[in-house]
Design an enzyme around this catalytic site. Structure first.
Site, PDB file in Angstrom:
ATOM      1  N   ASN A   1      11.085   9.424  -1.370  1.00 55.96           N
ATOM      2  CA  ASN A   1      10.394   9.599  -0.096  1.00 55.96           C
ATOM      3  C   ASN A   1      11.327   9.575   1.106  1.00 55.96           C
ATOM      4  OD1 ASN A   1      10.236   6.910  -1.404  1.00 55.96           O
ATOM      5  ND2 ASN A   1       9.625   6.226   0.632  1.00 55.96           N
TER       6      ASN A   1
ATOM      7  N   GLY B   1      -3.467  11.690  -1.944  1.00 55.02           N
ATOM      8  CA  GLY B   1      -4.073  12.723  -1.109  1.00 55.02           C
ATOM      9  C   GLY B   1      -3.388  12.913   0.236  1.00 55.02           C
ATOM     10  N   HIS B   2      -3.034  11.796   0.883  1.00 54.42           N
ATOM     11  CA  HIS B   2      -2.606  11.948   2.283  1.00 54.42           C
ATOM     12  C   HIS B   2      -1.202  12.512   2.441  1.00 54.42           C
ATOM     13  CE1 HIS B   2      -0.173   8.121   3.100  1.00 54.42           C
ATOM     14  NE2 HIS B   2      -0.687   7.831   1.923  1.00 54.42           N
TER      15      HIS B   2
ATOM     16  N   THR C   1     -17.712   3.343  -7.668  1.00 54.81           N
ATOM     17  CA  THR C   1     -18.305   4.632  -7.276  1.00 54.81           C
ATOM     18  C   THR C   1     -17.255   5.478  -6.569  1.00 54.81           C
ATOM     19  OG1 THR C   1     -20.421   3.542  -7.067  1.00 54.81           O
ATOM     20  CG2 THR C   1     -20.224   5.683  -5.984  1.00 54.81           C
TER      21      THR C   1
ATOM     22  N   CYS D   1      12.375  -1.916   9.991  1.00 55.33           N
ATOM     23  CA  CYS D   1      12.445  -3.290   9.485  1.00 55.33           C
ATOM     24  C   CYS D   1      11.066  -3.697   8.996  1.00 55.33           C
ATOM     25  CB  CYS D   1      12.978  -4.231  10.540  1.00 55.33           C
ATOM     26  SG  CYS D   1      12.384  -3.871  12.173  1.00 55.33           S
TER      27      CYS D   1
HETATM   28  N1  PLP Z   1       4.997   6.471  -3.695  1.00 53.34           N
HETATM   29  C1  PLP Z   1       5.710   7.168  -2.792  1.00 53.34           C
HETATM   30  C2  PLP Z   1       6.962   7.853  -3.233  1.00 53.34           C
HETATM   31  C3  PLP Z   1       5.295   7.236  -1.466  1.00 53.34           C
HETATM   32  O1  PLP Z   1       6.013   7.918  -0.581  1.00 53.34           O
HETATM   33  C4  PLP Z   1       4.098   6.566  -1.101  1.00 53.34           C
HETATM   34  C5  PLP Z   1       3.652   6.561   0.304  1.00 53.34           C
HETATM   35  O2  PLP Z   1       4.456   6.540   1.227  1.00 53.34           O
HETATM   36  C6  PLP Z   1       3.386   5.874  -2.081  1.00 53.34           C
HETATM   37  C7  PLP Z   1       3.865   5.838  -3.371  1.00 53.34           C
HETATM   38  C8  PLP Z   1       2.123   5.149  -1.778  1.00 53.34           C
HETATM   39  O3  PLP Z   1       1.039   6.043  -1.666  1.00 53.34           O
HETATM   40  P1  PLP Z   1      -0.320   5.530  -0.999  1.00 53.34           P
HETATM   41  O4  PLP Z   1      -0.035   5.414   0.465  1.00 53.34           O
HETATM   42  O5  PLP Z   1      -1.324   6.581  -1.297  1.00 53.34           O
HETATM   43  O6  PLP Z   1      -0.648   4.235  -1.622  1.00 53.34           O
END
Ligand code: PLP
Length: 396
Positions: free
Chosen positions: A158, A207-208, A244, A332
């Site tokens: 990420n 999803g987001h 649900t 941080c």
């Molecule tokens: N894994 C990775 C690589 C992510 O970038 C993120 C969110 O930043 C997540 C897991 C967590 O996803 P969620 O926010 O849907 O819990």
């Protein structure tokens, strides 16, 4: 509430994405008139159930899976926890997990607390990464033991966007009877994924990160993979996840997956070109700027650049004056001023890790926006460096 988003230059899409207008349209009926319970026997609920199944098919199609292999969850974090904890319940005699030093906290923190959660003493091997953020297959193989229940390695990071060879790793793990999970939260929608071409047992998505709402995720579970649910309750999701369903968000996610399939080419051509222009522009116009992460093995939308001798958070504040949104690798999160665990694992020097900025683009970004950012960044960094005693000492 008006968030003033009209003027925002949003380059923080690895943090979260805007909901696509088409996704919102698809969701609206399920936030108003179509409120039936998808598990109900009556027609009113049954049609909602059918919308959930249609969404399941759309998610499956994006990643080359069978709809039966898709389980809806509340987020990527839940999917990650579910996969890893399931493996330890399946194999209670095994006490070892292999992961990397650069996982998202969703996996990292879970592995930290496994002993506490399961009541057994667990070992976690966290694989080192190279200076360019990549993982070495040889050290991966060496880490696998008879005691390993599951491997959990992200598909793409990420912070840097670096891609890991998870399909090869899954094959190596499976050969030894070890389950393989990948956190593909950042990869889905940005890279082509076909689960028919690999042996990965579990895959998480959220999803987001792909223009659907927050609070909905998926755990892909390959047919035949032993599985123990995390949330026990009703018979939803074929008994694999009680509770649900969050119908509107699930429908939105289905629509978002359809759109992602349509924009995958654009993501890998136009968005990649914008990212490259931004990256090259920053690296050439700003002295002592450096790229964090492999130049090629990377998501098409992400660039992480360090500006030595300035603080990432100060840079973000100055960018904020121009409504430019990005993230800092020195965020941080724990209240300490430690730079990100990802950059530390890559051995990025402190003076550079502190001044790192992640730009993550999406199909909604334009060339004008990139030009605007390229115009504003050099004076921001120059002004901050003028105030930095470290820059004075080191600029030569
Ligand atoms: N894994 C990775 C690589 C992510 O970038 C993120 C969110 O930043 C997540 C897991 C967590 O996803 P969620 O926010 O849907 O819990």
């Amino acid at each position: 509430m008006d968030c003033g988003n009209d003027n925002v230059i949003y380059m923080d899409n690895n943090a979260t994405t805007r909901i696509a207008p088409e996704v919102l349209d698809a969701m609206m009926p399920f936030l108003s008139g179509c409120y039936g319970n998808p598990s109900s026997m009556h027609t009113f609920g049954g049609q909602v159930g059918r919308a959930v199944e249609e969404a399941r098919a759309r998610v499956a199609e994006l990643i080359g899976a069978d709809p039966e292999e898709i389980v809806f969850t509340s987020c990527g974090t839940e999917s990650d926890s579910t996969a890893i904890l399931s493996a330890f319940q399946t194999y209670p005699e095994k006490r070892h997990v292999v992961t990397s030093r650069v996982e998202h906290p969703a996996v990292k923190s879970l592995c930290d607390s496994l002993t506490q959660l399961t009541g057994h003493k667990h070992r976690t091997t966290r694989l080192m990464v190279e200076a360019d953020g990549t993982l070495d297959l040889e050290s991966f193989e060496k880490a696998l033991t008879e005691d390993t229940a599951i491997v959990s390695i992200m598909w793409a990071n990420n912070e840097t966007g670096v891609i890991f060879p998870v399909e090869k790793m899954a094959a190596l793990a499976n050969e030894r009877g070890i389950l393989f999970h990948t956190d593909a939260v950042q990869a889905v929608g940005k890279l082509p994924i076909n689960m028919q071409e690999n042996t990965i047992n579990f895959l998480s998505l959220s999803g987001h990160k792909l223009h659907a709402p927050k609070g909905v995720g998926v755990l892909y579970i390959r047919k035949g993979t032993p599985f123990v649910p995390f949330l026990n309750g009703g018979h939803q999701e074929n008994g694999r996840r009680g509770g649900t369903e969050n119908v509107a968000s699930i429908v939105g996610l289905g629509r978002a997956c359809q759109l992602a399939a349509e924009t995958l080419d654009e993501e890998n051509t136009r968005v990649r070109a914008l990212r490259d222009k931004l990256e090259q522009g920053l690296l050439t116009s700003i002295p002592r700027a450096m790229l964090n992460g492999h130049p090629k093995e990377r998501l098409p939308n992400t660039t992480n650049v360090s500006f030595e001798f300035v603080e990432g958070e100060a840079i973000l504040l100055h960018m904020n004056q121009y409504n430019i949104c990005a993230s800092s690798g020195s965020a941080c999160t724990s209240g300490s001023l430690e730079p990100s665990h990802v950059l530390r694992a890559m051995g990025v020097p402190f003076t550079a890790a502190h001044g790192s900025i992640r730009f993550s683009l999406s199909v909604y970004n334009t060339e004008e926006e990139v030009d605007f950012v390229l115009e504003k960044m050099p004076p921001i960094i120059a002004n901050l460096r003028e105030m930095s005693p470290f820059w004075e000492e080191n600029k030569a």
